[in-house]
Design a protein around this motif. Sequence first.
Motif, PDB file in Angstrom:
ATOM      1  N   LEU A   1       0.832  -1.200   0.000  1.00 51.16           N
ATOM      2  CA  LEU A   1       0.000   0.000   0.000  1.00 51.16           C
ATOM      3  C   LEU A   1       0.869   1.253   0.000  1.00 51.16           C
ATOM      4  N   ASP A   2       1.895   1.281   0.845  1.00 52.29           N
ATOM      5  CA  ASP A   2       2.787   2.438   0.909  1.00 52.29           C
ATOM      6  C   ASP A   2       3.488   2.662  -0.432  1.00 52.29           C
ATOM      7  N   LYS A   3       3.954   1.570  -1.042  1.00 53.88           N
ATOM      8  CA  LYS A   3       4.663   1.686  -2.329  1.00 53.88           C
ATOM      9  C   LYS A   3       3.711   2.134  -3.437  1.00 53.88           C
ATOM     10  N   ALA A   4       2.540   1.513  -3.490  1.00 49.86           N
ATOM     11  CA  ALA A   4       1.576   1.844  -4.547  1.00 49.86           C
ATOM     12  C   ALA A   4       1.084   3.278  -4.416  1.00 49.86           C
ATOM     13  N   THR A   5       0.896   3.734  -3.184  1.00 49.62           N
ATOM     14  CA  THR A   5       0.461   5.123  -2.963  1.00 49.62           C
ATOM     15  C   THR A   5       1.517   6.096  -3.459  1.00 49.62           C
ATOM     16  N   ALA A   6       2.787   5.777  -3.191  1.00 53.56           N
ATOM     17  CA  ALA A   6       3.870   6.652  -3.629  1.00 53.56           C
ATOM     18  C   ALA A   6       4.053   6.635  -5.141  1.00 53.56           C
ATOM     19  N   LEU A   7       3.702   5.510  -5.779  1.00 57.00           N
ATOM     20  CA  LEU A   7       3.942   5.351  -7.222  1.00 57.00           C
ATOM     21  C   LEU A   7       2.739   5.702  -8.096  1.00 57.00           C
ATOM     22  N   GLN A   8       1.578   5.963  -7.504  1.00 55.21           N
ATOM     23  CA  GLN A   8       0.350   6.054  -8.295  1.00 55.21           C
ATOM     24  C   GLN A   8       0.398   7.119  -9.383  1.00 55.21           C
ATOM     25  N   PHE A   9       1.158   8.180  -9.178  1.00 53.50           N
ATOM     26  CA  PHE A   9       1.234   9.225 -10.195  1.00 53.50           C
ATOM     27  C   PHE A   9       2.510   9.138 -11.032  1.00 53.50           C
ATOM     28  N   GLN A  10       3.568   8.537 -10.462  1.00 50.40           N
ATOM     29  CA  GLN A  10       4.831   8.432 -11.192  1.00 50.40           C
ATOM     30  C   GLN A  10       4.895   7.173 -12.060  1.00 50.40           C
TER      31      GLN A  10
ATOM     32  N   ALA B   1      -7.993  -0.113   2.112  1.00 50.87           N
ATOM     33  CA  ALA B   1      -7.199   0.960   1.499  1.00 50.87           C
ATOM     34  C   ALA B   1      -6.655   0.536   0.134  1.00 50.87           C
ATOM     35  N   LEU B   2      -6.193  -0.704   0.035  1.00 51.37           N
ATOM     36  CA  LEU B   2      -5.708  -1.211  -1.255  1.00 51.37           C
ATOM     37  C   LEU B   2      -6.845  -1.290  -2.276  1.00 51.37           C
ATOM     38  N   SER B   3      -8.022  -1.694  -1.823  1.00 52.73           N
ATOM     39  CA  SER B   3      -9.175  -1.800  -2.723  1.00 52.73           C
ATOM     40  C   SER B   3      -9.569  -0.434  -3.266  1.00 52.73           C
ATOM     41  N   ARG B   4      -9.558   0.584  -2.410  1.00 53.95           N
ATOM     42  CA  ARG B   4      -9.915   1.935  -2.849  1.00 53.95           C
ATOM     43  C   ARG B   4      -8.891   2.478  -3.838  1.00 53.95           C
ATOM     44  N   LEU B   5      -7.615   2.224  -3.551  1.00 51.36           N
ATOM     45  CA  LEU B   5      -6.575   2.674  -4.471  1.00 51.36           C
ATOM     46  C   LEU B   5      -6.660   1.914  -5.785  1.00 51.36           C
ATOM     47  N   HIS B   6      -6.906   0.617  -5.704  1.00 48.99           N
ATOM     48  CA  HIS B   6      -7.025  -0.212  -6.903  1.00 48.99           C
ATOM     49  C   HIS B   6      -8.176   0.279  -7.784  1.00 48.99           C
ATOM     50  N   GLN B   7      -9.288   0.601  -7.167  1.00 51.45           N
ATOM     51  CA  GLN B   7     -10.427   1.127  -7.911  1.00 51.45           C
ATOM     52  C   GLN B   7     -10.050   2.417  -8.638  1.00 51.45           C
ATOM     53  N   SER B   8      -9.395   3.318  -7.929  1.00 54.22           N
ATOM     54  CA  SER B   8      -8.991   4.591  -8.529  1.00 54.22           C
ATOM     55  C   SER B   8      -8.059   4.380  -9.715  1.00 54.22           C
ATOM     56  N   LEU B   9      -7.115   3.449  -9.566  1.00 55.89           N
ATOM     57  CA  LEU B   9      -6.161   3.169 -10.639  1.00 55.89           C
ATOM     58  C   LEU B   9      -6.864   2.563 -11.856  1.00 55.89           C
ATOM     59  N   LEU B  10      -7.805   1.655 -11.615  1.00 53.26           N
ATOM     60  CA  LEU B  10      -8.528   1.022 -12.721  1.00 53.26           C
ATOM     61  C   LEU B  10      -9.386   2.032 -13.480  1.00 53.26           C
ATOM     62  N   ILE B  11     -10.057   2.913 -12.753  1.00 51.13           N
ATOM     63  CA  ILE B  11     -10.920   3.906 -13.400  1.00 51.13           C
ATOM     64  C   ILE B  11     -10.098   4.879 -14.243  1.00 51.13           C
ATOM     65  N   SER B  12      -8.970   5.318 -13.695  1.00 53.19           N
ATOM     66  CA  SER B  12      -8.147   6.272 -14.439  1.00 53.19           C
ATOM     67  C   SER B  12      -7.489   5.641 -15.660  1.00 53.19           C
ATOM     68  N   ALA B  13      -7.414   4.298 -15.673  1.00 53.89           N
ATOM     69  CA  ALA B  13      -6.763   3.598 -16.793  1.00 53.89           C
ATOM     70  C   ALA B  13      -7.772   2.967 -17.752  1.00 53.89           C
ATOM     71  N   LEU B  14      -9.062   3.283 -17.623  1.00 51.60           N
ATOM     72  CA  LEU B  14     -10.053   2.700 -18.523  1.00 51.60           C
ATOM     73  C   LEU B  14      -9.712   3.049 -19.965  1.00 51.60           C
ATOM     74  N   PRO B  15      -9.657   2.038 -20.840  1.00 53.24           N
ATOM     75  CA  PRO B  15      -9.217   2.273 -22.220  1.00 53.24           C
ATOM     76  C   PRO B  15     -10.290   2.950 -23.071  1.00 53.24           C
ATOM     77  N   SER B  16      -9.862   3.495 -24.164  1.00 52.53           N
ATOM     78  CA  SER B  16     -10.791   4.047 -25.158  1.00 52.53           C
ATOM     79  C   SER B  16     -10.406   3.487 -26.524  1.00 52.53           C
ATOM     80  N   PRO B  17     -11.289   2.729 -27.164  1.00 53.36           N
ATOM     81  CA  PRO B  17     -12.656   2.447 -26.734  1.00 53.36           C
ATOM     82  C   PRO B  17     -12.701   1.521 -25.526  1.00 53.36           C
ATOM     83  N   LEU B  18     -13.788   1.655 -24.778  1.00 54.84           N
ATOM     84  CA  LEU B  18     -13.970   0.885 -23.556  1.00 54.84           C
ATOM     85  C   LEU B  18     -14.190  -0.592 -23.857  1.00 54.84           C
TER      86      LEU B  18
END
Length: 577
Positions: A396-405, A435-452
């Motif tokens: 969780l600590d690593k993924a939180t730090a890496l989520q934008f980089q 906490a991991l589930s919430r972060l995972h959800q955020s990462l998946l939503i921001s990475a939704l492909p186009s076309p979906l």
Amino acid sequence: MSSFSGLKASRISKESKSYVASSSTSEKSPTTHPLQPSSTEGENADSEQVIYDLPSNIDVRKSNTSGRGLWAKAYHRPGDILISVKPHIAVLSNQYLNSHCSNCFGSSPASSLKRCTTCRTIWYCDSTCQNKDWVLHKRECAALQEWAKVAPSPDVSVPSDAVRCLGRLLWRRQQKSNDGTWVKSVEAMQSHRTSIQSSSFELHTHLSHALVRYLGLSSPQELVEFGLSSARDLVDIISRFITNTFTVTTPTLTPVGASISPVVALINHSCDPNAVVVFPRASDIPSSQEPQMQVIALRAIQPDEEILTSYIDTTLPKDQRQKALQETYNFDCSCDLCKISTEIDPREAIWCPNSCGGTCPAPTEENSLSRCTKCKAIVKNTDAILDARRVGQEALDKATALQFQDHAKAQQLTTNLIPILTSSGLTPSSHPLLALSRLHQSLLISALPSPLTQEALDDAIRAATRSTTGLSAVLTYGHPVRGIALAELGKMLAVDEPMPKEPGSPVEAALMYPPSGAARLKLAYETLVRARKELMVGFGRVNEGGEVGREVREGIVALEKELGVWKQGVRNVLELV
């Protein structure tokens, strides 16, 4: 009240001369509440005499246990607006300066915003917002230009959010009378100058240097024009800022800035609060009054009951909550949630090893004995659970730090660790799985492909479902975090399926999640209805649940029409048969 998360991240090397008195860390830390006046600080002794602009049904009182606070003088229902006020000072975070108006904090496409042509850093909706902000920006504008001239790199060409907020606070103070309510209310906010912990001393030192540099001063003596007569006063104002800063959020709870409101700062903390601070952007509040801070009742509040909000993330387990409160606010919480209890905290729970449906307290290093509260079965694989929780926290600590980089790496960490924590028996509400589930959800939503794609959409829906399940177990009904989570889930369920699935049998259809076709639309509708009910509490009934609540209502109406069309189509087919 929440501390501003970017304070420790934005540090710049300063001159060797210190503006912070070294004696600040020599005194022991008192175990007082952050808003309780300390007997060692004369500047707070008369704080209760400050006249605050409060509604007639709210009162400032003082208790022996929590010091100053706000009490209800009348009955309040869940969803009632207790306080609505524009912060004394508010600034956008650096990453939002070119996408939001620095006056009203409204979001707009870059093409529609107007940039200050002098500092070329601050943007506005229009000339109205620019003119309204000019009283402060005229000083800020020059300071930003001077800062950029000597910045060691483009990464620090704009000072940190904290420095800019403190700068605006002091410039505003220059314009106010020292005997006025505005200045007195700021001075009445709690300062921990006499009890700064060694771990925080470096932060105060860096902020002091950066603020003096930003204001264009060359010595501590020049602080007098801002009402600060000594290095002690400088440390006081910084301590008050750190202790009493609120994070400004969008209506979807995305942090976008920092603000100061002495009135709202009077509210004391509880890990199980009866009120919450939000920025709902209500339809009846003109943009000139934004960002508007509102305190909303989460539960029924009786006359003579203290109003309490949470300063921290209350989905965290007790030890992490206590650590966060001690480090930033310098007190130990003794609320009902933090008291020793025989009940299992859902934040630290595992499923019964015999699958009876009961739960057990998660084993700890201090106490590895754990048994089910329902069937009394003893948990045997305690070492494996301890290892899973430890590895999960590290991930969780690593993924939180890496989520934008490194988005891909962060998503890989959450994807790999969630099944491990789930298989070890952690409930959806247990930390660090939630906490991991919430972060995972955020990462998946921001990475939704186009076309979906159907797979990507369904993965995001499953992640959102896991998050809402966990949040519902630890947060009060109507908490804005719950409402927003439900709204996100409902909106995804309402998205047109790229490739609807065809279950092979009624049994498969019953087990399939998320469902497909009409069942999916029905679930989307039910979820959005639930979301709106909770949003009406967390963001205010008068506000119709805020900006998100109004959007959800439109979604509900659209789904009602779509479901109506689908039902009519089925009836037509049956009539033909």
